[in-house]
Design a protein around this motif. Sequence first.
Motif, PDB file in Angstrom:
ATOM      1  N   LYS A   1       7.201  10.591  -5.364  1.00 32.47           N
ATOM      2  CA  LYS A   1       6.922   9.066  -5.528  1.00 32.47           C
ATOM      3  C   LYS A   1       6.165   8.861  -6.761  1.00 32.47           C
TER       4      LYS A   1
ATOM      5  N   ASP B   1      -3.924   0.857   3.852  1.00 31.03           N
ATOM      6  CA  ASP B   1      -2.984   1.766   4.355  1.00 31.03           C
ATOM      7  C   ASP B   1      -3.118   3.089   3.680  1.00 31.03           C
ATOM      8  N   LYS B   2      -2.634   3.911   4.298  1.00 25.98           N
ATOM      9  CA  LYS B   2      -2.651   5.432   3.842  1.00 25.98           C
ATOM     10  C   LYS B   2      -1.513   5.504   2.908  1.00 25.98           C
ATOM     11  N   SER B   3      -1.951   5.588   1.595  1.00 25.60           N
ATOM     12  CA  SER B   3      -1.205   5.967   0.518  1.00 25.60           C
ATOM     13  C   SER B   3      -1.887   6.310  -0.795  1.00 25.60           C
TER      14      SER B   3
ATOM     15  N   PRO C   1       1.041  -0.754  -0.901  1.00 18.54           N
ATOM     16  CA  PRO C   1       1.446   0.683  -0.612  1.00 18.54           C
ATOM     17  C   PRO C   1       2.532   1.024  -1.028  1.00 18.54           C
TER      18      PRO C   1
ATOM     19  N   THR D   1       1.048  -1.534   6.440  1.00 23.17           N
ATOM     20  CA  THR D   1       1.200  -2.427   5.218  1.00 23.17           C
ATOM     21  C   THR D   1       0.351  -3.770   5.580  1.00 23.17           C
TER      22      THR D   1
ATOM     23  N   TYR E   1       5.229   4.166  -0.425  1.00 21.84           N
ATOM     24  CA  TYR E   1       5.416   5.220   0.673  1.00 21.84           C
ATOM     25  C   TYR E   1       6.449   6.250   0.287  1.00 21.84           C
ATOM     26  N   GLU E   2       7.590   5.926  -0.354  1.00 20.93           N
ATOM     27  CA  GLU E   2       8.324   6.730  -0.753  1.00 20.93           C
ATOM     28  C   GLU E   2       8.873   6.734  -2.424  1.00 20.93           C
TER      29      GLU E   2
ATOM     30  N   TRP F   1      -0.145   2.952  -5.281  1.00 22.65           N
ATOM     31  CA  TRP F   1       0.152   1.424  -4.787  1.00 22.65           C
ATOM     32  C   TRP F   1       0.657   0.601  -6.066  1.00 22.65           C
TER      33      TRP F   1
ATOM     34  N   LEU G   1      -2.184   5.888   2.004  1.00 24.35           N
ATOM     35  CA  LEU G   1      -0.777   5.267   2.760  1.00 24.35           C
ATOM     36  C   LEU G   1      -0.980   5.232   4.387  1.00 24.35           C
TER      37      LEU G   1
ATOM     38  N   GLU H   1      -3.354  11.692   2.325  1.00 18.73           N
ATOM     39  CA  GLU H   1      -3.497  10.392   1.850  1.00 18.73           C
ATOM     40  C   GLU H   1      -4.211   9.354   2.705  1.00 18.73           C
TER      41      GLU H   1
END
Length: 283
Positions: A60, A25-27, A280, A13, A282-283, A30, A10, A208
Amino acid sequence: MRKHILVSILFFTSVVSIFGQEVLDKSLLWEITGNGLHKPSYIVGTIHIMCKDDFVLTPKVQRIIDRVDNLTLEVNFTDPKEIVEIQKSMNNQVSLTRDLDEANRKELVELLINEYGLSNSEVDSISSLGLMNLMTNKELQCEVVSYDVELIMLGMKKGKNFGGLEHGKEQLELFNKAFSVKEIVRQLKLKDESTDNLTSIIEAFKNEDMNKLYELGTDPQFMPMEVKSIMLDNRNKMWVEKMGRIMLIESTLFAVGSAHLGGEVGVIELLRKKGYDVTPVYE
């Protein structure tokens, strides 16, 4: 493979390119949409085995399990037939030491006894996969949990359907093809380097940081190019074809080792080339 340790990740974006390598992205999670899908599906990067104190199943991911119909892992360990086939394959493996000449065998036996506390009888019967698991457990030195097992337990509580992207027997065959006896012995001697690598992987997983995970998971010191081709690239291509068929039928959460997600032949990039939107969560 010792790098049972793998994820998705994650951060921004946008996707940019640095030195020809895609930066994601950092996650850990996905979302997959578009290309004719009626419902979103998802992919989460995992570490197959890690210390219990380091393990977190994020809110999440738990919410997505509630949302999807199907949970598909690399291997469907809820299928009793898979377990039976894996046990048969494990029992049929030839001892590591039987494939070595006398000088190399003696060196390996001494190493296993001195570093891993095995007895002569245990050394004589250990398989290549058994040795790699032993190495990982020694490096972790803690009570371990499996991300995959935790996902399965939660999915079963919620009444989800389960599937696998390949069979356990196939995994074992690929492992034996990728990791020769000489390669395993070479890595066995990299005890300090391997421990440092594993520590860094766990830290990147907790942060992440997919790009760092891919970098560490494909370190040529532990995964030479020919091994990467067998254990990552070729499997990713096969998985993406199967994922497309599964997603048309059911909204699915796919859970795979994190090293499978990044890179030019990673699952995320291959899905995008197929026309899917992969973004990604994120939440």
